[in-house]
Design a protein around this motif. Structure first.
Motif, PDB file in Angstrom:
ATOM      1  N   ASP A 172       1.065   2.913  -1.451  1.00 17.62           N
ATOM      2  CA  ASP A 172       0.744   4.029  -0.548  1.00 17.62           C
ATOM      3  C   ASP A 172      -0.208   5.024  -1.208  1.00 17.62           C
ATOM      4  O   ASP A 172      -1.122   5.544  -0.558  1.00 17.62           O
ATOM      5  N   LEU A 173       0.006   5.308  -2.486  1.00 18.33           N
ATOM      6  CA  LEU A 173      -0.863   6.261  -3.184  1.00 18.33           C
ATOM      7  C   LEU A 173      -2.288   5.728  -3.331  1.00 18.33           C
ATOM      8  O   LEU A 173      -3.252   6.503  -3.368  1.00 18.33           O
ATOM      9  N   GLU A 174      -2.429   4.410  -3.419  1.00 16.20           N
ATOM     10  CA  GLU A 174      -3.756   3.803  -3.588  1.00 16.20           C
ATOM     11  C   GLU A 174      -4.447   3.508  -2.268  1.00 16.20           C
ATOM     12  O   GLU A 174      -5.542   2.936  -2.259  1.00 16.20           O
ATOM     13  N   ARG A 175      -3.816   3.885  -1.152  1.00 13.15           N
ATOM     14  CA  ARG A 175      -4.387   3.602   0.173  1.00 13.15           C
ATOM     15  C   ARG A 175      -5.801   4.183   0.285  1.00 13.15           C
ATOM     16  O   ARG A 175      -6.054   5.304  -0.145  1.00 13.15           O
ATOM     17  N   TYR A 176      -6.692   3.402   0.844  1.00 12.37           N
ATOM     18  CA  TYR A 176      -8.102   3.756   1.109  1.00 12.37           C
ATOM     19  C   TYR A 176      -8.974   3.812  -0.147  1.00 12.37           C
ATOM     20  O   TYR A 176     -10.196   3.921  -0.021  1.00 12.37           O
TER      21      TYR A 176
END
Length: 201
Positions: A102-106
């Motif tokens: 989730d933290l690395e999303r996008y």
């Protein structure tokens, strides 16, 4: 601005779309990856204090889970209070992987824009050069077509770099921030395991 877009020709449009997308990702990640949102101060100590007073009640688990990414990791450990140290660590690692995702999303998209934007600018340069050479004839070249080809070539090259450089800077910045957050979360998870198993003895 419209005059610049007209001078740059059609190859500028993919770069404009990429720049808008990169800007949106940068603002979204800057908002989402704030330290106070990801790693609230003293969250582990508060969770342990509540756990000692009230036990693993549903209200505590829900508040932790919805409050922050660190809270989601801690909930995975608290839900496995009765299991062995290794099982608890395994559940924490699983939750950590989900939080890391989730933290690395996008960020992959931002890195791709940073890599591809110079190539899109190069495509505009090639299109401009084709126009320049296409305007040449045995009797001479058309100055208007020649000037347009040069502007297409130069504007697209410049705009490709203008998009790529900030995108790469922010990609590296956000990657570093996420990595630092994950290391700190891992340390907090280890502290949780040690605290729970020390009290069990």
């Amino acid at each position: 601005m419209l005059a610049l877009i007209e001078a740059a020709g059609w190859p500028i449009w993919p770069l404009i779309i990429a720049s808008v997308l990169a800007l949106a990702i940068i603002f979204e990640r800057a908002y989402t990856l704030r330290r106070t949102r990801v790693l609230p101060a003293n969250l582990l100590d508060q969770a342990l204090a509540n756990l000692r007073q009230h036990g693993a009640n549903p209200d505590l688990l829900r508040a932790l889970s919805e409050g922050s990414p660190l809270g989601r990791v801690l909930v995975a450990g608290i839900r496995n209070l009765g299991v062995s140290r290794d099982m608890m660590k395994e559940s924490l690692e699983e939750a950590g992987r989900a939080v890391a995702h989730d933290l690395e999303r996008y960020l992959m998209t931002l890195g791709t824009i940073a890599s591809v934007a110079p190539l899109m600018g190069l495509l505009g340069t090639v299109v401009g050069m084709v126009e320049i050479f296409g305007s040449q004839s045995p009797t001479g070249g058309n100055p208007a077509v020649l000037a347009h080809g040069i502007s297409v070539a130069l504007y697209n090259t410049a705009f490709g770099l203008i998009v790529a450089i900030p995108s790469m800077i922010f990609y590296r910045f956000f990657r570093g921030r996420v990595d630092a957050f994950l290391v700190e979360m891992e340390q907090q998870a280890v502290r949780l395991v040690e605290a729970i198993h020390a009290e069990r003895k």
